[in-house]
Design an enzyme around this catalytic site. Structure first.
Site: not given
Ligand code: SAH
Length: 213
Positions: A64
């Site tokens: 993000s």
């Molecule tokens: N907090 C992360 C942002 C990653 S983007 C950072 O600091 O880098 C969002 C993430 O959510 C992705 O890795 C995606 O695979 C995950 N995601 C999406 N749907 C999900 C679900 N139902 N359960 C767990 N993770 C999920």
């Protein structure tokens, strides 16, 4: 790859940018100033690590934008020792920010490759969530509930009731809700059956996906 004075200088600049964009919580700014975001990015994007932008990580996901991380973290109102559940571990950057702030962090990721990579990486640079979980964040993680707060870092189509049920009374959930564009919502649980909802404008996230079959 190490942290250097150059990187620290770039982070100081990022922190002043975030202040100008309205981030006020000093404990959040302090965390952004100290957590080396460049270590969480693939090598091709290292030069851009301290721009206020989202970037690709592996498996088609993104780390993000720093403003978004700061904004969500500020809404969580993190205190030392708070028990916090994160949905969407991704690169681990948001989890590292929460660890730096002294929270007890539980974080869930549904992509196995990312889960594996980040589970090894975070402790290797001394950020230690209490637990990293491979699974479906829609279900939360009931074993450790209730939580002081829950942060969802992927765009949800609706508010998952299972997550609200895992919050303490008085607990906060920060979640982007919507399809193409998401409204950032802060939900405050006021009783076993009720919560307040506050809106904080539009953001864009990768989708929160249901469990793979
Ligand atoms: N907090 C992360 C942002 C990653 S983007 C950072 O600091 O880098 C969002 C993430 O959510 C992705 O890795 C995606 O695979 C995950 N995601 C999406 N749907 C999900 C679900 N139902 N359960 C767990 N993770 C999920």
């Amino acid at each position: 790859m190490q942290d250097s004075f150059k990187h620290q200088g770039l982070r100081n600049k990022l922190v002043s940018d975030l202040k100008m964009k309205g981030i006020k919580d000093n404990s959040v700014l302090e965390a952004i100033k100290n957590v080396p975001r460049h270590l969480f990015m693939d090598s091709g994007f290292l030069d851009h690590a301290y721009q206020d932008k989202a970037f690709p990580i592996s498996s088609g996901q993104t780390i993000s934008q720093p403003f978004t991380v700061a904004f969500q973290t500020e809404l969580l109102n993190v205190k030392k020792d708070h028990k916090i559940l994160e949905i969407g571990t991704g690169s681990g950057y948001q989890a590292a920010i929460l660890c730096y702030m002294g929270a007890r962090v539980y974080t869930i990721e549904r992509i196995k490759e990312l889960f594996r990579k980040t589970s090894v990486f975070l402790p290797s640079i001394n950020y230690r969530p209490k637990k990293m979980i491979y699974g479906d964040g829609y279900r939360g993680y009931i074993d450790e509930s209730p939580y002081d707060s829950i942060i969802v870092t992927a765009g949800a189509l609706e508010i998952p009731q299972s997550l609200i049920s895992q919050l303490k009374i008085g607990g906060r959930m920060v979640i982007p809700v919507g399809d193409q564009v998401q409204q950032m919502k802060l939900l405050i649980k006021i009783s076993e059956s009720d919560y307040e909802s506050h809106n904080f404008g539009d953001f864009q996230f990768v989708p929160m996906l249901k469990e793979k079959n």
